[in-house]
Design an enzyme around this catalytic site. Sequence first.
Site, PDB file in Angstrom:
ATOM      1  N   LYS A  88      31.411  42.923  33.287  1.00 46.42           N
ATOM      2  CA  LYS A  88      31.468  44.364  33.833  1.00 46.42           C
ATOM      3  C   LYS A  88      29.773  44.622  33.704  1.00 46.42           C
ATOM      4  O   LYS A  88      29.072  44.272  33.044  1.00 46.42           O
ATOM      5  CB  LYS A  88      32.186  45.229  32.740  1.00 46.42           C
ATOM      6  CG  LYS A  88      33.676  45.150  33.176  1.00 46.42           C
ATOM      7  CD  LYS A  88      34.622  46.094  32.441  1.00 46.42           C
ATOM      8  CE  LYS A  88      35.875  45.849  33.220  1.00 46.42           C
ATOM      9  NZ  LYS A  88      37.067  46.479  32.472  1.00 46.42           N
ATOM     10  N   ARG A 140      40.538  39.888  28.017  1.00 46.10           N
ATOM     11  CA  ARG A 140      40.676  39.622  29.358  1.00 46.10           C
ATOM     12  C   ARG A 140      39.647  39.303  30.245  1.00 46.10           C
ATOM     13  O   ARG A 140      38.658  40.115  30.281  1.00 46.10           O
ATOM     14  CB  ARG A 140      41.186  41.294  30.012  1.00 46.10           C
ATOM     15  CG  ARG A 140      41.609  41.255  31.396  1.00 46.10           C
ATOM     16  CD  ARG A 140      42.219  42.684  31.845  1.00 46.10           C
ATOM     17  NE  ARG A 140      42.605  42.696  33.270  1.00 46.10           N
ATOM     18  CZ  ARG A 140      41.574  42.705  34.214  1.00 46.10           C
ATOM     19  NH1 ARG A 140      40.416  42.776  34.053  1.00 46.10           N
ATOM     20  NH2 ARG A 140      42.382  42.865  35.467  1.00 46.10           N
TER      21      ARG A 140
HETATM   22  N1  HH2 Z   1      39.723  46.047  33.562  1.00 45.08           N
HETATM   23  C1  HH2 Z   1      39.796  46.051  34.853  1.00 45.08           C
HETATM   24  C2  HH2 Z   1      41.235  46.109  35.480  1.00 45.08           C
HETATM   25  N2  HH2 Z   1      42.094  45.929  34.756  1.00 45.08           N
HETATM   26  N3  HH2 Z   1      43.268  46.123  32.553  1.00 45.08           N
HETATM   27  C3  HH2 Z   1      42.919  46.278  31.309  1.00 45.08           C
HETATM   28  N4  HH2 Z   1      44.052  46.429  30.400  1.00 45.08           N
HETATM   29  N5  HH2 Z   1      41.631  46.313  30.770  1.00 45.08           N
HETATM   30  C4  HH2 Z   1      40.632  46.208  31.476  1.00 45.08           C
HETATM   31  O1  HH2 Z   1      39.600  46.323  30.858  1.00 45.08           O
HETATM   32  C5  HH2 Z   1      40.711  46.209  32.649  1.00 45.08           C
HETATM   33  C6  HH2 Z   1      41.922  45.977  33.483  1.00 45.08           C
HETATM   34  C7  HH2 Z   1      38.760  46.115  35.903  1.00 45.08           C
HETATM   35  O2  HH2 Z   1      37.968  44.699  36.184  1.00 45.08           O
HETATM   36  P1  HH2 Z   1      38.639  43.780  37.343  1.00 45.08           P
HETATM   37  O3  HH2 Z   1      40.126  43.656  37.331  1.00 45.08           O
HETATM   38  O4  HH2 Z   1      38.025  42.546  37.170  1.00 45.08           O
HETATM   39  O5  HH2 Z   1      38.210  44.478  38.738  1.00 45.08           O
HETATM   40  P2  HH2 Z   1      38.717  45.356  39.705  1.00 45.08           P
HETATM   41  O6  HH2 Z   1      39.231  46.450  39.165  1.00 45.08           O
HETATM   42  O7  HH2 Z   1      37.656  45.792  40.487  1.00 45.08           O
HETATM   43  O8  HH2 Z   1      39.760  44.568  40.326  1.00 45.08           O
END
Ligand code: HH2
Length: 258
Positions: free
Chosen positions: A203, A239
């Site tokens: 992040k 995660r």
């Molecule tokens: N962060 C993201 C998405 N889903 N779910 C939980 N429970 N906790 C988190 O910190 C979280 C999440 C964002 O990260 P990422 O999936 O890599 O990116 P994007 O939302 O751009 O797909």
Amino acid sequence: MGVVNVTPDSFSDGGVNFDPDDAAASAQRMLDEGAAIVDVGGESTRPGAEPVSLEEELRRVIPVLERLEGEVSVSIDTSKADVARRALELGAELVNDVTALRSDPELAEVVAERGAYLCLMHMLGEPRTMQRDPRYDDVAAEVASFLEARLTAAVAAGIREELICLDPGIGFGKTVEHNFELIRRLDELTAIGRPVVVGISRKSSLGKLLGDPDATTGTTAASVGAAVAAYERGATILRVHDVREHVEALTAAAAVRG
Ligand code: HH2
């Protein structure tokens, strides 16, 4: 928990797993590297992201879930009841709702009916606007009381408490300082009595911490450092995108803990 984003626009891995065969192969690799579960999502929630339609989200994730059915433990990262229902039919075990059951009124019923695990995450505002000057009087206390209230609401909707985990939502309506304070004070979230999930992997706060004020991502090394610190403060599920590095570091941290 390994992250498999079936999206063209996720902040750190957009496009990498947009093809279902690539996504399924990534999921399998993460399991081989030691992930306990993979989190499959078809909608980016990065700062500024626009919502995706139900049809498009289903079109992205269903072919991946079909390929993984019966092979790996799957979490579905969605806020939509129809996506969760189909994913649970295809063997998903956990519903990861970044809106903590505030967006689709039917989602709680789907989770309750199927007896699925549920992750409730804190977010201030919504992805399109959440990073515009987020403010708290006391970030850890406010996130804790939000999660407690959502836990109560989920249990009232018929979801068994022992199936629910909580997540402070790193980067979801928070400054760099808010994010690190939440991890520093993680004990205030574990005190609620449910397993805590932390997702700080790659992040932008990590990139900003290392000196780039315009960073949109962080490095693997910084992600691992923060994950170990979260683990030390009681996080149960991390995660992450880079599973091998996290499994190695957490195995060493667990050995030190004894
Ligand atoms: N962060 C993201 C998405 N889903 N779910 C939980 N429970 N906790 C988190 O910190 C979280 C999440 C964002 O990260 P990422 O999936 O890599 O990116 P994007 O939302 O751009 O797909």
